[in-house]
Scaffold this active site. Structure first.
Site, PDB file in Angstrom:
ATOM      1  N   CYS A 110      19.225 -10.083  84.148  1.00  0.00           N
ATOM      2  CA  CYS A 110      20.349 -11.007  84.340  1.00  0.00           C
ATOM      3  C   CYS A 110      20.426 -12.028  83.205  1.00  0.00           C
ATOM      4  O   CYS A 110      20.768 -11.666  82.082  1.00  0.00           O
ATOM      5  CB  CYS A 110      20.281 -11.664  85.718  1.00  0.00           C
ATOM      6  SG  CYS A 110      21.849 -12.417  86.209  1.00  0.00           S
ATOM      7  N   HIS A 214      20.008  -7.356  89.555  1.00  0.00           N
ATOM      8  CA  HIS A 214      18.722  -7.926  89.991  1.00  0.00           C
ATOM      9  C   HIS A 214      17.874  -6.866  90.692  1.00  0.00           C
ATOM     10  O   HIS A 214      17.803  -6.835  91.934  1.00  0.00           O
ATOM     11  CB  HIS A 214      18.959  -9.133  90.910  1.00  0.00           C
ATOM     12  CG  HIS A 214      19.282 -10.382  90.162  1.00  0.00           C
ATOM     13  ND1 HIS A 214      18.302 -11.184  89.597  1.00  0.00           N
ATOM     14  CD2 HIS A 214      20.462 -10.939  89.830  1.00  0.00           C
ATOM     15  CE1 HIS A 214      18.872 -12.203  88.977  1.00  0.00           C
ATOM     16  NE2 HIS A 214      20.181 -12.078  89.089  1.00  0.00           N
ATOM     17  N   GLU A 216      14.779  -6.663  91.106  1.00  0.00           N
ATOM     18  CA  GLU A 216      13.634  -7.203  91.855  1.00  0.00           C
ATOM     19  C   GLU A 216      13.962  -7.415  93.334  1.00  0.00           C
ATOM     20  O   GLU A 216      13.059  -7.401  94.176  1.00  0.00           O
ATOM     21  CB  GLU A 216      13.151  -8.521  91.221  1.00  0.00           C
ATOM     22  CG  GLU A 216      14.030  -9.750  91.484  1.00  0.00           C
ATOM     23  CD  GLU A 216      15.274  -9.814  90.619  1.00  0.00           C
ATOM     24  OE1 GLU A 216      15.496  -8.894  89.805  1.00  0.00           O
ATOM     25  OE2 GLU A 216      16.035 -10.798  90.756  1.00  0.00           O
TER      26      GLU A 216
END
Ligand code: MN
Length: 239
Positions: A110, A214, A216
């Protein structure tokens, strides 16, 4: 085999009356799942100490967060520019440039993708809704682990190999995107509206993977293809 040391860039947040150096634990979970040892890097570290920090790391993860100050790509602030953190910008730019010089593997997420592009001489759209109207929604209000738009990956790219696919649905929490691509980088993922969603280094350059979404946030889903990005970083470090 002990896990490689992965530096994860952090944020400064004022919570309950105190400045705190911290990071979204989703990054920590994802690096742990890949077999790495995550080490949180406070953005308050002086830029001139970036080399000292890297001496104790094997790989680097540039995390999400604030907008990059457009002064770093010689632009005036757009009215819709979000929060900036001058200390974080200074530390992360120094950290990434030194990691690149040392050929240390980097995964950038990001803001991290945007920072890498700026560090290497590229520019950013500062606000997609006002500067690029008519596209997809890239700042979702859905949950962090909801996938709200697709991305198409360049077949044969490092990114497609890491995800094991050439199309993937992703989450989206950005209002900025890459405008002019820096030299040394290749576009390896884009959304259907043309916004750049993934970059990697060209052949011969240091190992780099960068995504605008994202990955994660999918750490708890052990079937998620996004784990492949963190695994690729760990593998690059070990390689
Ligand atoms: Mn997006």
């Amino acid at each position: 085999m002990s896990g490689p040391r992965i530096g994860v860039t952090g944020v400064t947040r004022h919570v309950l009356g105190a400045d705190r150096s911290q990071v979204n634990a989703a990054y920590v979970y994802a690096v742990l799942h890949a077999g790495g040892v995550p080490l949180i890097l406070p953005p308050l570290i002086r830029p001139e100490d970036a080399g000292t920090v890297l001496d104790s790391l094997d790989g680097l993860l540039l995390s999400g967060g604030e907008d990059v100050d457009p002064a770093h790509f010689n632009s005036e602030p757009h009215p819709a520019l979000g929060d900036v953190d001058p200390k974080r910008d200074a530390f992360e730019l120094a950290l990434f440039r030194e990691a690149w010089r040392r050929q240390m593997p980097v995964l950038a997420i990001c803001r991290g993708l945007q920072l890498v592009n700026v560090a290497l001489g590229g520019t950013l759209w500062q606000d997609i809704p006002s500067e690029r109207p008519g596209g997809l929604g890239h700042k979702q209000e859905a949950d962090r682990d909801d996938r709200t738009h697709p991305v198409d990956l360049v077949p044969g790219s490092r990114l497609a190999a890491a995800l094991g696919a050439t199309r993937c649905d992703v989450n989206s929490f950005h209002h900025q995107s890459v405008r002019q691509l820096a030299s040394g980088l290749m576009i390896t993922a884009a959304a259907p509206d043309g916004e750049i969603e993934g970059l990697e280094s060209a052949a011969g350059a240091p190992w780099l993977l960068a995504v605008q979404w994202h990955p994660e946030e999918f750490h708890a889903d052990h079937e998620a293809p996004d784990h492949g990005l963190f695994a690729a970083l760990v593998q690059a470090v070990r390689g």
